[in-house]
Design an enzyme around this catalytic site. Structure first.
Site, short mmCIF file in Angstrom:
data_model
loop_
_atom_site.label_atom_id
_atom_site.label_comp_id
_atom_site.label_asym_id
_atom_site.label_seq_id
_atom_site.Cartn_x
_atom_site.Cartn_y
_atom_site.Cartn_z
N ASP A 297 -1.70 -12.12 6.06
CA ASP A 297 -2.63 -12.82 6.94
C ASP A 297 -4.05 -12.71 6.39
OD1 ASP A 297 -3.62 -14.17 9.10
OD2 ASP A 297 -3.27 -12.59 10.57
N ASP B 200 -6.45 -15.83 4.29
CA ASP B 200 -7.78 -16.32 4.69
C ASP B 200 -8.77 -16.12 3.54
OD1 ASP B 200 -6.70 -16.76 7.28
OD2 ASP B 200 -8.62 -16.26 8.21
N LYS C 250 0.87 -1.18 0.00
CA LYS C 250 0.00 0.00 0.00
C LYS C 250 0.91 1.23 0.00
CE LYS C 250 -4.10 1.91 0.25
NZ LYS C 250 -5.04 1.91 -0.88
#
Ligand code: NAI
Ligand code: MG
Length: 333
Positions: A226, A230, A169
């Site tokens: 992370d 998922d 980012k």
């Protein structure tokens, strides 16, 4: 003989660990499994979420298997402590669909590589004296970024893949992710045969849903990795099928992506496949490639047949029944 530290942990952790150990014990390899403790139960018993003996045992072993733990508020995370102590900086998370599993994308096969030792999980947090402001440090170092990015390119080459995608980012986090992106393109120069690209993490979250088949290896910082892993597990049938390896220059620590799943714990209905696949990744790390592949083939066959399945896969079987089905399939190979 391989010395393996096993940390079952909390909730479904010990159940899925039992499943994985059943499969490993059925192989023609000698293991010395050393049980160690971590997590919430361990805190209640020993006053610590991760005792020094557990870290020592992991350091003395050829590899470590970790089930899952239940987080205790106000205590530092034992899995993060373990990852940092072992300096297992590369968190390799395969995203793979299986025949017989209904999911959003039936033909996916890519990897997310998450930096594992710093970023927003550096655990440097504090509150102002008036407790009106809380601050968390997001540490990005040149050294760790170089290591994780280099690790990703090496994995891509070993696995005969074409492209590495850097996720960051840098438009907002100009210093931290600016550095990460700059190092990505610097390291990439060493690997001219691998294609490169980079995306902002918010756009990447969308691309993962729209066109996940376009990716080979995705490398990113700790928190983004992370979350995206998922999300990616959700594309291929859920957390019960998502393994991971934490790999450093010296140590390897293998664990499913999922947590202790308190909503289903204690009923022996958790899916052990993520943990068994993680133990397969451990065999790769130990250079037991033949048995690592046998495990993956056996799992593919069991899932394809759809005879034995835990509730998350639409079946009614118990954890150990699914693990035993993998053992039976291994015997047939
Ligand atoms: P979770 O991963 O434990 O569960 C999320 C959902 O997926 C639940 O509905 C659960 O039933 C399901 N699920 C997970 N693994 C499964 C399996 N093997 N078979 C079938 N269904 C499965 O995440 P959640 O609920 O956010 O966290 C629970 C606890 O685990 C928390 O204390 C959390 O902090 C901790 N946690 C620990 C991790 C670790 O030990 N590395 C990683 C993530 C969370
Ligand atoms: Mg997670």
């Amino acid at each position: 003989m391989y010395k393996i530290t096993t940390i079952g942990g909390d909730g479904i952790g010990p159940e899925v660990m039992e499943g994985a150990l059943t499969v490993l014990e059925s192989l023609d390899i000698n293991f010395d499994f050393i049980e160690a403790e971590a997590g919430k139960k361990c805190l209640e018993k020993n006053g610590k979420t991760i005792p020094e003996e557990t870290i020592k045992s992991a350091k003395k072993s050829d590899a470590t298997l970790f089930g899952a733990i239940t987080t205790v508020s106000n205590e530092k995370s034992p899995i993060i402590a373990l990852r940092k102590n072992l300096d297992v900086y590369g968190n390799l998370r395969p995203v793979k669909s299986f025949e017989g599993i209904s999911c959003l994308y039936p033909n996916l096969d890519f990897y997310i590589v998450r930096e594992n030792t710093e970023g927003l999980y550096s655990e440097i947090e504090y509150c102002s004296e008036d407790e009106r402001t809380a601050v968390s440090h997001r540490v990005i170092t040149k050294k760790s970024s170089e290591k994780i990015i280099d690790f990703t390119f090496k994995q891509a080459i070993e696995n005969k893949r074409e492209k590495v995608t850097c996720v960051h980012k840098a438009n907002v986090l100009k210093k931290t992710d600016g550095l990460f992106k700059e190092i990505f393109y610097k390291v990439a120069k060493k690997y001219p045969n691998i294609k490169t690209e980079d995306y902002y993490v918010d756009a990447m979250a969308m691309y993962l849903v729209q066109r996940p088949e376009d990716f080979d290896y995705i490398v990113t910082t700790n928190l983004f990795g992370d979350i995206l892993s998922d999300e990616a597990a959700g594309l291929v049938g859920g957390l019960g099928l998502a393994p991971s390896g934490n790999i450093g220059d010296k140590y390897g620590l293998f664990e499913p992506v999922h947590g202790s799943a308190p909503d289903i714990a204690g009923r022996n209905i958790s899916n052990p496949i993520a943990m068994i696949l993680s133990s397969g990744m451990m065999l790769d790390f130990l250079n037991e490639k033949y048995y690592a592949n046998q495990i993956r083939i056996a799992i593919e066959n069991v899932l394809k047949k759809r005879k034995i399945a835990t509730p998350d896969l639409g079946g009614t079987n118990k954890t150990i029944e699914l693990a035993n089905a993998v053992v039976d399939e291994l015997k047939k190979l």
